[in-house]
Design an enzyme around this catalytic site. Structure first.
Site, PDB file in Angstrom:
ATOM      1  N   HIS A  27       0.823  -1.212   0.000  1.00 32.60           N
ATOM      2  CA  HIS A  27       0.000   0.000   0.000  1.00 32.60           C
ATOM      3  C   HIS A  27       0.852   1.254   0.000  1.00 32.60           C
ATOM      4  O   HIS A  27       0.568   2.219  -0.685  1.00 32.60           O
ATOM      5  CB  HIS A  27      -0.913   0.015   1.232  1.00 32.60           C
ATOM      6  CG  HIS A  27      -1.878  -1.107   1.218  1.00 32.60           C
ATOM      7  ND1 HIS A  27      -2.264  -1.776   2.337  1.00 32.60           N
ATOM      8  CD2 HIS A  27      -2.516  -1.687   0.187  1.00 32.60           C
ATOM      9  CE1 HIS A  27      -3.105  -2.731   1.991  1.00 32.60           C
ATOM     10  NE2 HIS A  27      -3.274  -2.691   0.704  1.00 32.60           N
ATOM     11  N   ARG A  34       4.391  -8.919 -19.043  1.00 33.12           N
ATOM     12  CA  ARG A  34       5.042 -10.142 -18.541  1.00 33.12           C
ATOM     13  C   ARG A  34       4.021 -10.956 -17.730  1.00 33.12           C
ATOM     14  O   ARG A  34       3.904 -10.769 -16.525  1.00 33.12           O
ATOM     15  CB  ARG A  34       6.223  -9.778 -17.647  1.00 33.12           C
ATOM     16  CG  ARG A  34       7.409  -9.141 -18.371  1.00 33.12           C
ATOM     17  CD  ARG A  34       8.488  -8.787 -17.351  1.00 33.12           C
ATOM     18  NE  ARG A  34       9.787  -8.591 -17.951  1.00 33.12           N
ATOM     19  CZ  ARG A  34      10.362  -7.398 -18.128  1.00 33.12           C
ATOM     20  NH1 ARG A  34       9.714  -6.301 -17.770  1.00 33.12           N
ATOM     21  NH2 ARG A  34      11.571  -7.312 -18.649  1.00 33.12           N
ATOM     22  N   GLU A  41      16.108 -13.260 -27.957  1.00 30.90           N
ATOM     23  CA  GLU A  41      16.906 -13.099 -26.742  1.00 30.90           C
ATOM     24  C   GLU A  41      17.930 -14.222 -26.588  1.00 30.90           C
ATOM     25  O   GLU A  41      18.621 -14.325 -25.593  1.00 30.90           O
ATOM     26  CB  GLU A  41      16.016 -12.969 -25.496  1.00 30.90           C
ATOM     27  CG  GLU A  41      14.851 -13.903 -25.428  1.00 30.90           C
ATOM     28  CD  GLU A  41      13.903 -13.596 -24.272  1.00 30.90           C
ATOM     29  OE1 GLU A  41      14.200 -12.761 -23.412  1.00 30.90           O
ATOM     30  OE2 GLU A  41      12.836 -14.243 -24.233  1.00 30.90           O
ATOM     31  N   ASN A  90      17.944  -8.072 -22.147  1.00 31.51           N
ATOM     32  CA  ASN A  90      18.376  -8.567 -20.827  1.00 31.51           C
ATOM     33  C   ASN A  90      18.936  -9.980 -20.967  1.00 31.51           C
ATOM     34  O   ASN A  90      20.015 -10.290 -20.464  1.00 31.51           O
ATOM     35  CB  ASN A  90      17.202  -8.600 -19.843  1.00 31.51           C
ATOM     36  CG  ASN A  90      16.492  -7.273 -19.753  1.00 31.51           C
ATOM     37  OD1 ASN A  90      17.048  -6.257 -20.134  1.00 31.51           O
ATOM     38  ND2 ASN A  90      15.268  -7.268 -19.274  1.00 31.51           N
ATOM     39  N   ASP A  91      18.175 -10.828 -21.656  1.00 37.17           N
ATOM     40  CA  ASP A  91      18.644 -12.198 -21.841  1.00 37.17           C
ATOM     41  C   ASP A  91      19.649 -12.302 -22.973  1.00 37.17           C
ATOM     42  O   ASP A  91      20.576 -13.109 -22.902  1.00 37.17           O
ATOM     43  CB  ASP A  91      17.460 -13.134 -22.101  1.00 37.17           C
ATOM     44  CG  ASP A  91      16.812 -13.559 -20.792  1.00 37.17           C
ATOM     45  OD1 ASP A  91      17.554 -13.919 -19.864  1.00 37.17           O
ATOM     46  OD2 ASP A  91      15.583 -13.511 -20.691  1.00 37.17           O
ATOM     47  N   ARG A 141      22.681 -13.166 -15.420  1.00 35.21           N
ATOM     48  CA  ARG A 141      22.211 -11.806 -15.078  1.00 35.21           C
ATOM     49  C   ARG A 141      21.879 -11.669 -13.601  1.00 35.21           C
ATOM     50  O   ARG A 141      21.648 -10.578 -13.096  1.00 35.21           O
ATOM     51  CB  ARG A 141      21.032 -11.391 -15.972  1.00 35.21           C
ATOM     52  CG  ARG A 141      19.779 -12.199 -15.794  1.00 35.21           C
ATOM     53  CD  ARG A 141      18.798 -11.978 -16.945  1.00 35.21           C
ATOM     54  NE  ARG A 141      17.674 -11.117 -16.587  1.00 35.21           N
ATOM     55  CZ  ARG A 141      16.526 -11.053 -17.261  1.00 35.21           C
ATOM     56  NH1 ARG A 141      16.350 -11.776 -18.362  1.00 35.21           N
ATOM     57  NH2 ARG A 141      15.558 -10.262 -16.884  1.00 35.21           N
ATOM     58  N   CYS A 192      12.546  -4.574 -26.211  1.00 32.39           N
ATOM     59  CA  CYS A 192      11.827  -4.448 -24.941  1.00 32.39           C
ATOM     60  C   CYS A 192      12.684  -4.760 -23.724  1.00 32.39           C
ATOM     61  O   CYS A 192      12.170  -4.839 -22.607  1.00 32.39           O
ATOM     62  CB  CYS A 192      10.577  -5.312 -24.947  1.00 32.39           C
ATOM     63  SG  CYS A 192      10.929  -7.066 -25.037  1.00 32.39           S
TER      64      CYS A 192
HETATM   65  C1  PEP Z   1      14.640  -9.544 -21.850  1.00 37.29           C
HETATM   66  O1  PEP Z   1      15.191 -10.628 -21.647  1.00 37.29           O
HETATM   67  O2  PEP Z   1      15.233  -8.541 -22.298  1.00 37.29           O
HETATM   68  C2  PEP Z   1      13.219  -9.362 -21.529  1.00 37.29           C
HETATM   69  C3  PEP Z   1      12.569  -8.269 -21.860  1.00 37.29           C
HETATM   70  O3  PEP Z   1      12.610 -10.365 -20.842  1.00 37.29           O
HETATM   71  P1  PEP Z   1      12.753 -10.567 -19.261  1.00 37.29           P
HETATM   72  O4  PEP Z   1      13.534  -9.413 -18.694  1.00 37.29           O
HETATM   73  O5  PEP Z   1      11.371 -10.660 -18.739  1.00 37.29           O
HETATM   74  O6  PEP Z   1      13.512 -11.874 -19.214  1.00 37.29           O
HETATM   75 MG    MG Z   2      13.974 -12.387 -21.274  1.00 36.57          MG
END
Ligand code: PEP
Ligand code: MG
Length: 580
Positions: A194, A301, A436, A459-460, A470, A507
């Site tokens: 909250h 997600r 990814e 990210n991946d 990561r 993304c």
């Molecule tokens: C990514 O891997 O960049 C991604 C957007 O997916 P997540 O961060 O949910 O693994």
């Molecule tokens: Mg990912």
């Protein structure tokens, strides 16, 4: 004594103020017996306290603060008002006063214990979550009974108040109405607590989950809250205060400037339209998405439907979540990613077998295809929701063509089933794949006849390209987005899309870092998807970009192998972006 406390960054911004400690009323309740003649007086105290809180809840909904606040906050206020009316709370406590001849506070805490036992036995995770609401409401009633709900005393200087509490409920904020509140610091809470929600809806900085904040701070302590970093500095040196004052002023200027960009057309200097989309984790994030007037959702997600639970969300529950997002976006594109479970998102660790290497194991699309019935449920929910807007379905962690083929077969089966059941769905839902895994980035041709769009998950992609976990702090310094291999995989995918008319978005977190905006624009990227809070900063950068000038510079940068020269070229590009 000066010290720093670390917690969760849930609402950004900087606050400089004096601590006001909110007492933890449940700990301060005295227990005593009362004579028969006092019974009705005690019950009247309970009812007066409840009425006072109810009036305040209603008033809070009508204040300016509340009109800026989110629909989510209003829903909390309604829920608390409803609970106040429930005979199981105030009336049941009165009954205890009558039967046991005890004071109102004691009766109320006894009744709370009974209610909590009942809550603990509930299977439904949503209802179980309401446990915290009941505790907060009883806290608030106790404070009213004990006269602890008083606003902070006038300060010896004109600094605003930093509220320090074990936890805060929306009703707690009532006591601060008209007060000059700068931010919140609490012992408990997570990103969806909250306190976090209230803070974000009022746009005040907050750090939650600080554990000992309530016991380490003293009333009137000078506190700096750095909301973006999740840090609170207590009794800082004057030079630190000065530094933060400057940062706060800069932040305010840039916030005001950025807010003005919300409705500006999203085009580069040379008139190229760009799409700025948002990443969300629950329908609750939509408020922020609308606040920046994003062009759509680039990544929802869905695995966050599993948060805080061990069972699986039903088809109807999923349908409702997807429908809510689609409806709220009113025809703007909504890209919903199928469950990316496993790996770092193992929300129900006890239910899956131990994997030797989760990041390389049965995760994301692999997991879903290994459990076709489970996957089919999600696809059915998605298709059913598709009639409420413009849905696009995105598959995570694709490396093989047959993963898309199998999904297409399952989608066809879901459509057949729905048709037979007389349930509506849109025929033309676009299917996309996340890029990814380096294999996907190197062979985008496998997507051409199978997918209608691609989305790069940096990210991946960085994790798998550089073989850097990561999640592992020990190798975090090697997680380098500017590694030439990473940049070439990203640029190659974007270029493939441009040449073949296959839309590509990005993304991963990098999409929301303004220092990368010009780089990606120069690679040919036209769709960015990021956390809503980043949209306006990225927009500011792209409005100043001249693509004809950028593209050749980025092409030259992509040819560089030497890390120092590459970084130098990147920084030069960035310097041009900030001074443009
Ligand atoms: C990514 O891997 O960049 C991604 C957007 O997916 P997540 O961060 O949910 O693994
Ligand atoms: Mg990912």
């Amino acid at each position: 004594m000066s010290f720093a406390l670390h917690g969760l960054a849930v609402s950004s911004g900087i606050a400089i103020g004096r601590a006001h400690l909110i007492s933890h009323a449940l700990l301060e309740v005295s227990h005593y017996e009362i004579p028969d003649s006092r019974v009705e007086d005690e019950c009247a105290r309970l009812r007066t306290a409840a009425a006072a809180i109810k009036a305040e809840l209603a008033a809070l909904k009508g204040t300016t603060a509340a009109s800026q606040a989110s629909a989510e906050l209003n829903a909390f206020l309604d829920l608390q008002a409803m609970m106040l009316d429930d005979p199981l709370l105030v009336e049941a406590a009165c009954e205890r006063v009558r039967q046991q001849h005890i004071n109102a506070e004691w009766a109320l805490t006894q009744q709370l214990d009974t209610l909590l036992e009942q809550f603990d036995a509930i299977e439904d995770p949503y209802l179980r979550e309401r446990r915290a609401d009941v505790i907060q409401l009883v806290e608030r009633l106790l404070k009213e009974l004990l006269g602890l709900a008083r606003p902070p005393k006038p300060r010896r200087d004109d600094l605003p108040t930093v509220v320090v509490a074990h936890d805060l409920s929306p009703a707690d904020t009532i006591g601060f109405r008209g007060q000059h509140i700068a931010g919140f610091l609490t012992d408990v809470g997570g990103p969806t607590s909250h306190t976090a929600i209230v803070a974000r809806s009022l746009q005040l900085p907050a750090v939650v989950g600080v554990r000992l904040a309530r016991s380490l701070l003293e009333e009137d302590d000078l506190v700096i809250i750095d909301g973006a970093r999740g840090v609170a500095i207590v009794n800082p040196h004057p030079s630190i205060v000065e530094e933060y004052r400057l940062r706060k002023a800069e932040l305010e200027i840039s916030r005001t400037r950025l807010a003005r960009l919300k409705d500006a057309p999203t085009v580069t200097l040379d008139g190229t339209p760009i799409e700025l989309l948002c990443n969300i984790e629950t329908p609750r994030d939509l408020d922020l998405v609308h606040r920046v007037n994003a062009d759509g959702i680039g990544l929802y997600r869905t695995e966050f439907l599993f948060l805080d639970r061990l069972d699986r969300p039903s088809e109807d529950e999923q349908y409702e979540a997807y429908r809510d997002v689609l409806k709220s976006m009113k025809g703007k594109p909504v890209t919903i990613r199928t469950f990316d479970l496993g790996g770092d998102k193992d929300f129900a660790p006890n239910t899956t077998r131990v994997q030797p290497n989760p990041a390389l194991g049965l995760r994301a699309i692999r997991y879903c295809l290994a459990e076709p019935t489970f996957f089919l449920t999600q696809l059915r929910a998605l298709l059913r929701a598709s009639v409420h807007g413009t849905l696009k379905i995105l598959l995570p962690m694709v490396a093989h063509a047959h993963e898309i083929d199998q999904t297409l077969q399952l989608i066809a089966r879901a459509k057949e089933q729905l048709q037979r059941e007389g349930k509506k769905f849109a025929e033309d839902v676009a299917l996309g794949a996340m890029v990814e895994i380096p294999a996907a980035a190197l062979t985008p041709g496998i997507f051409l006849k199978r997918a209608q769009f691609l989305s790069i998950g940096t990210n991946d992609l960085i994790q798998y390209t550089l073989a850097i976990d990561r999640q592992d702090d020990a190798v975090a310094d090697l997680y380098d987005p500017l590694h030439p291999a990473v940049l070439r995989l990203i640029a190659g995918t974007i270029q493939f899309g441009v040449k073949n008319g296959l839309p590509v978005s990005l993304c991963g977190e990098l999409a929301g870092h303004p220092e990368y905006t010009w780089l990606f624009l120069g690679m040919g990227l036209r769709q960015f998807s990021m956390h809503p809070e980043r949209v306006l900063s990225v927009k500011q950068r792209l409005l100043r970009a001249d693509l004809a000038d950028l593209a050749p510079k980025v092409q030259r940068l992509l040819k560089l192998d030497e890390p120092a020269r590459l970084r130098e070229a990147f920084e030069k590009l960035n310097a041009a972006a900030t001074s443009a």
